[in-house]
Design a protein around this motif. Structure first.
Motif, mmCIF file in Angstrom:
data_model
loop_
_atom_site.group_PDB
_atom_site.id
_atom_site.type_symbol
_atom_site.label_atom_id
_atom_site.label_comp_id
_atom_site.label_asym_id
_atom_site.label_seq_id
_atom_site.Cartn_x
_atom_site.Cartn_y
_atom_site.Cartn_z
ATOM 1 N N GLU A 549 -17.716 -34.546 -36.416
ATOM 2 C CA GLU A 549 -18.797 -35.307 -37.055
ATOM 3 C C GLU A 549 -18.308 -35.917 -38.370
ATOM 4 O OE1 GLU A 549 -22.986 -33.469 -35.609
ATOM 5 O OE2 GLU A 549 -21.989 -32.333 -37.181
ATOM 6 N N ALA A 550 -18.867 -37.049 -38.722
ATOM 7 C CA ALA A 550 -18.428 -37.770 -39.914
ATOM 8 C C ALA A 550 -18.895 -37.079 -41.190
ATOM 9 C CB ALA A 550 -18.968 -39.199 -39.872
ATOM 10 N N ASN A 551 -18.066 -37.173 -42.234
ATOM 11 C CA ASN A 551 -18.467 -36.633 -43.536
ATOM 12 C C ASN A 551 -19.745 -37.291 -44.044
ATOM 13 O OD1 ASN A 551 -15.691 -35.540 -43.455
ATOM 14 N ND2 ASN A 551 -16.134 -35.010 -45.577
ATOM 15 N N SER A 552 -20.009 -38.507 -43.581
ATOM 16 C CA SER A 552 -21.253 -39.174 -43.973
ATOM 17 C C SER A 552 -22.452 -38.346 -43.543
ATOM 18 C CB SER A 552 -21.319 -40.565 -43.343
ATOM 19 O OG SER A 552 -20.232 -41.359 -43.775
ATOM 20 N N GLU A 553 -22.347 -37.664 -42.406
ATOM 21 C CA GLU A 553 -23.433 -36.796 -41.955
ATOM 22 C C GLU A 553 -23.514 -35.546 -42.819
ATOM 23 O OE1 GLU A 553 -24.471 -36.748 -37.648
ATOM 24 O OE2 GLU A 553 -22.392 -37.415 -37.425
ATOM 25 N N LEU A 554 -22.387 -35.084 -43.321
ATOM 26 C CA LEU A 554 -22.390 -33.925 -44.207
ATOM 27 C C LEU A 554 -23.194 -34.230 -45.470
ATOM 28 C CD1 LEU A 554 -21.207 -31.043 -44.633
ATOM 29 C CD2 LEU A 554 -19.351 -32.112 -45.902
ATOM 30 N N GLU A 555 -23.076 -35.448 -45.962
ATOM 31 C CA GLU A 555 -23.849 -35.857 -47.141
ATOM 32 C C GLU A 555 -25.346 -35.770 -46.862
ATOM 33 O OE1 GLU A 555 -24.926 -39.975 -49.450
ATOM 34 O OE2 GLU A 555 -22.834 -39.731 -48.802
ATOM 35 N N ASP A 556 -25.759 -36.189 -45.666
ATOM 36 C CA ASP A 556 -27.180 -36.144 -45.327
ATOM 37 C C ASP A 556 -27.670 -34.716 -45.110
ATOM 38 O OD1 ASP A 556 -27.388 -38.875 -45.550
ATOM 39 O OD2 ASP A 556 -27.054 -39.251 -43.417
ATOM 40 N N VAL A 557 -26.804 -33.844 -44.622
ATOM 41 C CA VAL A 557 -27.172 -32.433 -44.503
ATOM 42 C C VAL A 557 -27.390 -31.831 -45.889
ATOM 43 C CG1 VAL A 557 -26.361 -30.147 -43.754
ATOM 44 C CG2 VAL A 557 -25.979 -32.141 -42.301
ATOM 45 N N PHE A 558 -26.630 -32.294 -46.864
ATOM 46 C CA PHE A 558 -26.708 -31.755 -48.223
ATOM 47 C C PHE A 558 -28.017 -32.125 -48.930
ATOM 48 C CE2 PHE A 558 -25.389 -31.890 -52.806
ATOM 49 C CZ PHE A 558 -25.151 -30.527 -52.948
ATOM 50 N N PRO A 628 -17.317 -38.930 -49.249
ATOM 51 C CA PRO A 628 -16.651 -40.227 -49.431
ATOM 52 C C PRO A 628 -17.629 -41.368 -49.213
ATOM 53 C CG PRO A 628 -16.229 -39.392 -47.237
ATOM 54 C CD PRO A 628 -17.027 -38.333 -47.946
ATOM 55 N N PRO A 629 -17.222 -42.615 -49.441
ATOM 56 C CA PRO A 629 -18.086 -43.740 -49.060
ATOM 57 C C PRO A 629 -18.462 -43.646 -47.586
ATOM 58 C CG PRO A 629 -16.300 -44.498 -50.447
ATOM 59 C CD PRO A 629 -16.018 -43.060 -50.147
ATOM 60 N N ARG A 630 -19.635 -44.156 -47.261
ATOM 61 C CA ARG A 630 -20.174 -44.008 -45.909
ATOM 62 C C ARG A 630 -19.271 -44.695 -44.876
ATOM 63 N NH1 ARG A 630 -24.916 -40.700 -46.180
ATOM 64 N NH2 ARG A 630 -25.457 -41.572 -44.136
ATOM 65 N N ALA A 631 -19.105 -44.026 -43.744
ATOM 66 C CA ALA A 631 -18.314 -44.572 -42.651
ATOM 67 C C ALA A 631 -19.084 -45.682 -41.944
ATOM 68 C CB ALA A 631 -17.961 -43.459 -41.670
ATOM 69 N N ILE A 632 -18.361 -46.564 -41.294
ATOM 70 C CA ILE A 632 -18.998 -47.616 -40.519
ATOM 71 C C ILE A 632 -19.861 -46.991 -39.424
ATOM 72 C CG2 ILE A 632 -16.988 -47.838 -38.985
ATOM 73 C CD1 ILE A 632 -17.650 -50.844 -38.785
ATOM 74 N N GLY A 633 -21.073 -47.513 -39.288
ATOM 75 C CA GLY A 633 -22.003 -46.972 -38.310
ATOM 76 C C GLY A 633 -22.848 -45.827 -38.835
ATOM 77 N N PHE A 634 -22.625 -45.427 -40.091
ATOM 78 C CA PHE A 634 -23.360 -44.308 -40.687
ATOM 79 C C PHE A 634 -23.983 -44.742 -42.015
ATOM 80 C CE2 PHE A 634 -20.391 -42.378 -37.802
ATOM 81 C CZ PHE A 634 -21.094 -41.316 -37.244
ATOM 82 N N THR A 645 -23.823 -46.723 -57.922
ATOM 83 C CA THR A 645 -22.374 -46.924 -57.983
ATOM 84 C C THR A 645 -21.830 -47.643 -56.757
ATOM 85 O OG1 THR A 645 -22.005 -44.712 -57.052
ATOM 86 C CG2 THR A 645 -22.033 -44.902 -59.457
ATOM 87 N N GLY A 646 -22.685 -48.321 -56.034
ATOM 88 C CA GLY A 646 -22.213 -49.051 -54.868
ATOM 89 C C GLY A 646 -21.880 -48.118 -53.721
ATOM 90 N N VAL A 647 -20.703 -48.298 -53.153
ATOM 91 C CA VAL A 647 -20.356 -47.538 -51.953
ATOM 92 C C VAL A 647 -20.021 -46.082 -52.250
ATOM 93 C CG1 VAL A 647 -19.548 -49.587 -50.729
ATOM 94 C CG2 VAL A 647 -17.914 -48.216 -52.065
ATOM 95 N N SER A 648 -19.621 -45.787 -53.476
ATOM 96 C CA SER A 648 -19.207 -44.417 -53.779
ATOM 97 C C SER A 648 -20.422 -43.517 -53.987
ATOM 98 C CB SER A 648 -18.321 -44.391 -55.024
ATOM 99 O OG SER A 648 -19.062 -44.733 -56.177
#
Length: 797
Positions: A549-558, A628-634, A645-648
């Protein structure tokens, strides 16, 4: 000449009847409460009316919706129920809605008529008579059914989705859901709304946002007989009031009459201590509900039978699966419907009631299917490395989510049984399913424990509300005496009842009425939750998501973990300037109203200051490498962190949002005015000046050796400044609030101007600009807090 015209008129009428009778042989005829015909060639419907001025119930609803929580047009959504009748006027039948809000319950016919003529009624539609024979009328009802009765176009406009109008050329009857039964007839129509889309919500759910098709349902229902007995409403009872004005009331009594809203329920054997019901209250679960949700909803909903058993009924409340061929909108079925939306939304319980008496005819629950995922996400965030060993280790999270679903089922059914929210129950040993519970997560020997997340079974308060609305009393016991005894018994047990208007975080002040809180002491529970939150954040890492699973999803779990304290913070903030009161009646011995003790308010203030401390709400720097900055598709959603701060990932905006939430509650203008009054009445109490001095000492003067935490603290401090400026300029507070806030700002300006710290100088500059033109001041918005309520609001919610 007049005689000739009369004959010709009769001839045409008789011929017309013959023409319809001849044509109708090719129509589909439905026989029920009203018989009606459907002409497939023209897509028109004709209704047969045999009795004029006989009242029946008309209800409109949506059989298929739009799928957006923000727009709020859901599958199964009920509209208003209306008592109506047909009346002949010239060559038309008028569908008339009488005004039942104003009545005269008297034997004096002229007194009744005087009230009836004093207040407006509503003519809902005029139907040209197609034919008449022997007092039976045929009318075409296509235009009545194919109108925007539910207000879809108005709702789209009000939610800024665009301007839409009904396109009849793309609308038609849905015969699969058009039916007739002896006591009700059901019409279903596909309606297409054509327009120019402007909002993102409609674009996100419609395949073609210029053409939005929903299905609207119309029900004509036989009114119940006069065997229902109305029961007097009491503000302490936990029931919804059904009201009307009776102008035949003696002068010394109130015109406004209040009764409880409830289902009809009677014992087969009135003299038996325990008896089956003549007609049990039976609910049906949507057969489109998947497992394991289905079993959880059935189990939780059946809890209500415990309360009916306690008042001497056997199997009076039942929950079954809806037959496959049954329509959820059929008035004969009380239904729990599983509703899908594109985003997580509210669940709610609504009812069709008899507007004459308040009798519930049909309960209809709508459960948002995405709600279970929020509890799963909360558990996933709180667990220590749930996927360290296996990606299949989902059962602990699933079990917590299903425990929530059981409670949700009972909660929403409770509304359709006639019961209001009780937001004091969570402070009273979880005494009611009619509260909004926050999951109670324990820290047992350093391990996160979900075993007590949600209560199981019906609560003591729920048994009280069922007893008040549905209990029978022994022969010789006056009903009012028996009802009062039920409420006195609840009072002696220490049960408390506080509902919606006294529990919302903004604009209310009750110290026990809170949403999504826990514990008899709000501040102690907040302290406990902050400790639990810190432990869970310390544990949080890559093993909180599955492999691949993408780290972008980890951010949403947090997200739900970071804001885990948000609702308990609301509860604690309400303690400041908070009041303890009851829905008391004369002679019941209850506390009427009193401020929360000064000692408790000070303790609450101390707990709130922790949520404004960078040491507590800064995301640990070691965790920032996880995001990290959000992955494509997430892409980010409404349930993601917002920042600048934009993408970060923005490590400063998250605590800015959290702090703004606390300050919005603590420095709410109404609370500030209450603090002025509170201090004047009790000098030892907390006043507004005490709060501001506390903010200065515990927040604005807070320093941290770590540069990152110091920047977080400065971000928090700017929010403090903005909210105090808001009080200084606010026009709807007591002037004393403006005076104290402006005085505080002047002192800060003097102190900060001589500082060498750039941020303190900037604060001084902003105060100067503010003081030059306070009328122009608007609070600079903090990044929006993500959606995250662990349970939906009703009707009703």
């Amino acid at each position: 000449m007049k005689y000739t015209l009369l004959v010709i008129g009769f001839f045409f009428c008789h011929t017309g009847f013959g023409q319809f009778a001849e044509k109708s042989k090719d129509y589909t005829k439905y026989e029920g409460l009203f018989s009606f015909y459907y002409d497939a060639e023209s897509d028109k419907a004709y209704l047969e009316v045999k009795e004029l001025e006989k009242e029946f119930l008309y209800v409109y609803s949506l059989s298929s919706g739009i799928g957006s929580n923000d727009i709020g047009l859901d599958r199964g959504q009920l509209g208003n129920e209306q008592v109506v009748y047909f009346k002949k006027a010239g060559n038309k039948l008028l569908l008339i809605q009488p005004n039942l809000k104003y009545r005269a319950l008297t034997e004096n016919a002229l007194e009744k008529k005087s009230v009836e003529q004093a207040f407006a009624k509503s003519i809902l539609f005029g139907f040209p008579i197609v034919e008449e024979k022997n007092g039976t009328f045929i009318i075409e009802i296509t235009d009545f059914l194919m109108q925007d009765a539910h207000g879809v176009s108005e709702r789209l406009k009000r939610t800024n989705q665009g301007s839409y109008s009904l396109d009849k050329s793309k609308s038609a009857f849905d015969l699969s859901r058009t039916k007739a039964f002896p006591k009700n007839i059901e019409f279903d129509l596909m309606l297409t709304f054509k327009g120019e889309p402007k909002g993102g919500n409609i674009r996100s759910v419609a395949p073609n946002a210029e053409l939005v098709t929903v299905s609207q349902h119309h029900s004509f229902i036989e009114l119940p007989d006069n065997g229902y007995t109305m029961r007097e409403f009491d503000p302490r009872s936990g029931s919804y009031p059904f009201t009307y004005y009776d102008y035949a009331t003696p002068v010394e009594k109130s015109l406004l009459k209040r009764f409880v809203t409830r289902h009809r329920l009677e014992k087969k054997d009135p003299n038996a201590a325990v008896s089956e019901a003549k007609a049990p209250i039976v609910y049906y679960l949507d057969n489109g509900t998947p497992e394991p949700v289905r079993s959880a909803l059935l189990e939780g909903g059946r809890w209500w039978n415990q309360a009916f058993e306690a008042i001497g009924y056997k199997d009076a409340f039942q929950l079954k699966m809806l037959p496959d061929d049954a329509d959820p909108l059929d008035v004969r079925y009380n239904v729990i419907q599983w509703v899908h939306r594109s985003t997580r939304g509210w669940s709610y319980g609504s009812s069709i009631t008899d507007p004459r008496t308040g009798e519930i005819i049909k309960g209809h629950v709508s459960l948002g299917s995405l709600r279970i995922r929020q509890d799963f996400l909360i558990a996933q965030a709180l667990m220590n490395k749930p996927f360290a060993q296996s990606d299949d280790n989902t059962n602990p999270m699933l079990q917590m989510a299903l425990a929530r679903i059981r409670q949700l089922s009972a909660h929403e059914i409770g509304h359709t049984l006639g019961f209001a929210h009780n937001f004091a129950a969570s402070t009273n040993n979880r005494a009611s399913v009619m509260d909004y519970p926050h999951p109670y997560i324990a820290l047992t020997n350093g391990v996160i424990d979900f075993s007590q997340a949600y209560a199981t079974g019906i609560g003591d308060w729920d048994k009280t509300t069922v007893a008040y609305s549905y209990a029978d009393f022994p022969q010789g016991t006056p009903e009012k005496e028996g009802l009062n005894s039920i409420l006195e018994n609840a009072q002696q047990q220490g049960l408390r009842y506080i509902s919606d208007q006294d529990s919302r975080p903004m604009g209310s002040a009750h110290i026990l009425g809170h949403l999504w809180d826990n514990g008899s002491s709000a501040s102690e529970e907040l302290d406990r939750m902050l400790g639990l939150r810190a432990k869970a954040i310390d544990n949080f890492g890559m093993d909180n998501i599955r492999k691949g699973e993408a780290n972008s999803e980890l951010e949403d779990v947090f997200v739900p973990l970071y804001f885990f304290h948000r609702y308990q913070t609301e509860a604690v903030a309400k303690s400041i300037g908070g009041l303890n009161y009851n829905y008391a009646v004369k002679g019941d011995g209850q506390l009427v109203v009193a401020p929360l003790e000064a000692k408790e308010q000070k303790k609450s203030l101390k707990s709130l200051f922790k949520t404004l401390d960078a040491e507590v709400i800064a995301i640990p720097s070691a965790k920032l490498s996880l995001f990290p900055p959000r992955a494509i598709g997430f892409n980010r959603t409404r349930e993601s962190f917002n920042g600048k701060t934009g993408v970060s990932f923005d490590a400063l905006s998250a605590p800015e949002t959290a702090a703004d939430m606390t300050l919005g509650f603590l420095l709410h203008p109404e609370r500030a005015s209450r603090l002025i009054q509170q201090k004047s009445l009790v000098p030892d109490q907390i006043g507004l000046k005490d709060v501001m001095e506390g903010l200065e000492a515990e927040v604005l003067m807070k320093t941290h050796k770590d540069a990152y935490r110091m920047q977080v603290q400065k971000t928090i401090n700017y929010r403090v400044l903005f909210h105090i400026m808001n009080l200084a300029a606010h026009k709807e507070v007591h002037p004393q609030v403006n005076a104290i806030a402006n005085d505080f700002l002047r002192d800060l300006k003097t102190t900060y101007m001589s500082s060498s710290d750039a941020d303190l100088k900037e604060m001084a500059r902003r105060i100067s600009v503010f003081m030059e033109d306070p009328e122009e001041f608007e609070v600079i918005a903090a990044p929006k807090i993500p959606d995250g309520s662990p349970i939906g609001m009703d009707c009703a919610n």
